[in-house]
Design a protein around this motif. Structure first.
Motif, PDB file in Angstrom:
ATOM      1  N   GLU A   1      66.169  -9.553  -5.207  1.00 22.74           N
ATOM      2  CA  GLU A   1      64.896 -10.452  -4.675  1.00 22.74           C
ATOM      3  C   GLU A   1      64.548 -11.654  -5.747  1.00 22.74           C
ATOM      4  O   GLU A   1      63.980 -12.218  -5.236  1.00 22.74           O
ATOM      5  CB  GLU A   1      63.913  -9.265  -4.363  1.00 22.74           C
TER       6      GLU A   1
ATOM      7  N   LYS B   1      64.184 -19.954  -4.473  1.00 21.28           N
ATOM      8  CA  LYS B   1      63.195 -20.557  -3.797  1.00 21.28           C
ATOM      9  C   LYS B   1      62.531 -21.684  -4.614  1.00 21.28           C
ATOM     10  O   LYS B   1      62.173 -22.794  -4.400  1.00 21.28           O
ATOM     11  CB  LYS B   1      62.318 -19.870  -3.293  1.00 21.28           C
TER      12      LYS B   1
ATOM     13  N   ILE C   1      66.308 -14.392  -5.230  1.00 22.17           N
ATOM     14  CA  ILE C   1      65.704 -15.266  -4.142  1.00 22.17           C
ATOM     15  C   ILE C   1      64.570 -15.949  -4.572  1.00 22.17           C
ATOM     16  O   ILE C   1      64.546 -17.297  -4.011  1.00 22.17           O
ATOM     17  CB  ILE C   1      65.333 -14.407  -3.036  1.00 22.17           C
TER      18      ILE C   1
ATOM     19  N   LYS D   1      68.544 -15.309   1.691  1.00 21.97           N
ATOM     20  CA  LYS D   1      67.928 -14.431   2.676  1.00 21.97           C
ATOM     21  C   LYS D   1      68.879 -14.010   4.060  1.00 21.97           C
ATOM     22  O   LYS D   1      68.487 -12.870   4.471  1.00 21.97           O
ATOM     23  CB  LYS D   1      66.520 -15.051   3.102  1.00 21.97           C
ATOM     24  N   GLU D   2      69.672 -14.914   4.331  1.00 17.79           N
ATOM     25  CA  GLU D   2      70.419 -14.742   5.389  1.00 17.79           C
ATOM     26  C   GLU D   2      71.466 -13.773   5.080  1.00 17.79           C
ATOM     27  O   GLU D   2      71.802 -12.701   6.111  1.00 17.79           O
ATOM     28  CB  GLU D   2      71.342 -16.011   5.719  1.00 17.79           C
TER      29      GLU D   2
ATOM     30  N   ARG E   1      70.912 -11.165   2.932  1.00 21.04           N
ATOM     31  CA  ARG E   1      70.241 -10.100   2.259  1.00 21.04           C
ATOM     32  C   ARG E   1      70.567  -8.776   2.943  1.00 21.04           C
ATOM     33  O   ARG E   1      71.004  -7.728   2.037  1.00 21.04           O
ATOM     34  CB  ARG E   1      68.857 -10.340   2.507  1.00 21.04           C
TER      35      ARG E   1
ATOM     36  N   ASP F   1      67.374 -20.396  -1.317  1.00 19.23           N
ATOM     37  CA  ASP F   1      66.734 -19.233  -0.814  1.00 19.23           C
ATOM     38  C   ASP F   1      67.132 -18.790   0.552  1.00 19.23           C
ATOM     39  O   ASP F   1      67.190 -17.592   0.878  1.00 19.23           O
ATOM     40  CB  ASP F   1      65.403 -19.143  -1.274  1.00 19.23           C
TER      41      ASP F   1
END
Length: 266
Positions: free
Chosen positions: A245, A252, A248, A208-209, A211, A204
């Motif tokens: 999303e 996670k 992600i 996120k990096e 995104r 995740d």
């Protein structure tokens, strides 16, 4: 199983999947008139449901009303002797692939299931249902949103009034098929992320990096295929952003579970 045995299993997976596609393609041939007149050439008509929807929004909020045309300014032409026959064959094969997709997923699951734990094999039904749902949802999103938006944009784009749009049938149908199929596969992103995270190839934190770059790409695509108004761009962008999303969240969850399993083993 040995490597050659795995190859043999893969070969039979491809054989059974091909047979399923051929059977569903024959069914598509039987309904070819409906497939072409209603589905394929539907987005060419100004009365198509998507154009009416965007036209109503444009009139309500006083936005760009390019979707309110009764007829799109182009004609579709066949320029080769076997053009229409070739188009019918490949279109029916594509329709066959879409209809046979759940069966192909089932074959894929049977291929990878020996590498899974017993408790993980119990998720077969959920995997087939969720993956098929996402694929069909993506195909519908591509067909009802991206395809008509792209056709409307390209049909009305002109470099000079001297040039008339006389579109080759292969070009038109390729846009419809490619966009719908590609969107269906893109909507499989949460499933792909699930397996990549399960194998430890993605986390995740990685998603996120990147995104911001993913959002930028989504907004650029939405800006290209939609009229210059925010509402149309949001209609295209929001489902893709939600999809990212969700990926992600899935990554996670899987990453956290992998860490817990590693701690238990230690």
């Amino acid at each position: 199983m040995s490597f050659l045995n795995h190859l043999e299993e893969l070969r039979w997976l491809l054989v059974r999947s091909s047979i399923a596609i051929l059977i569903t393609s024959v069914i598509a041939v039987y309904f070819n008139q409906f497939i072409f007149d209603v589905i394929i050439f539907g987005p060419k008509q100004g009365s198509f449901v998507t154009y009416q929807f965007f036209c109503d929004i444009a009139q309500r909020f006083n936005l760009d009303q390019s979707f309110c045309n009764n007829e799109l300014p182009f004609v579709i032409q066949n320029r080769t002797m076997d053009g229409q026959l070739s188009v019918m064959i490949w279109t029916c094969l594509t329709a066959g692939f879409i209809m046979a997709f759940p069966f192909i997923l089932w074959e894929f699951w049977k291929f990878i299931s020996p590498a899974l734990y017993e408790k993980e094999r119990k998720y077969a039904k959920s995997f087939i249902i969720v993956s098929s749902f996402l694929f069909f949802l993506g195909v519908l999103f591509g067909y009802f949103i991206l395809v008509p938006l792209s056709i409307n944009f390209l049909a009305n784009f002109t470099i000079s009034s001297v040039v008339e749009n006389q579109i080759d049938i292969n070009s038109y149908i390729s846009l419809v098929k490619t966009t719908s199929l590609a969107t269906g596969l893109v909507f499989e992103l949460p499933i792909i992320i699930f397996f990549l995270a399960y194998l430890g190839l993605i986390t995740d934190a990685f998603l996120k990096e990147y995104r911001r770059y993913a959002y930028l790409l989504i907004l650029i695509i939405a800006a290209i295929v939609t009229p210059p108004d925010v509402i149309s761009q949001l209609i295209v962008s929001i489902p893709l952003i939600i999809l990212y999303e969700c990926s992600i969240i899935i990554a996670k969850f899987i990453t956290k579970r992998n860490l817990q399993n590693e701690v238990k083993q230690v």
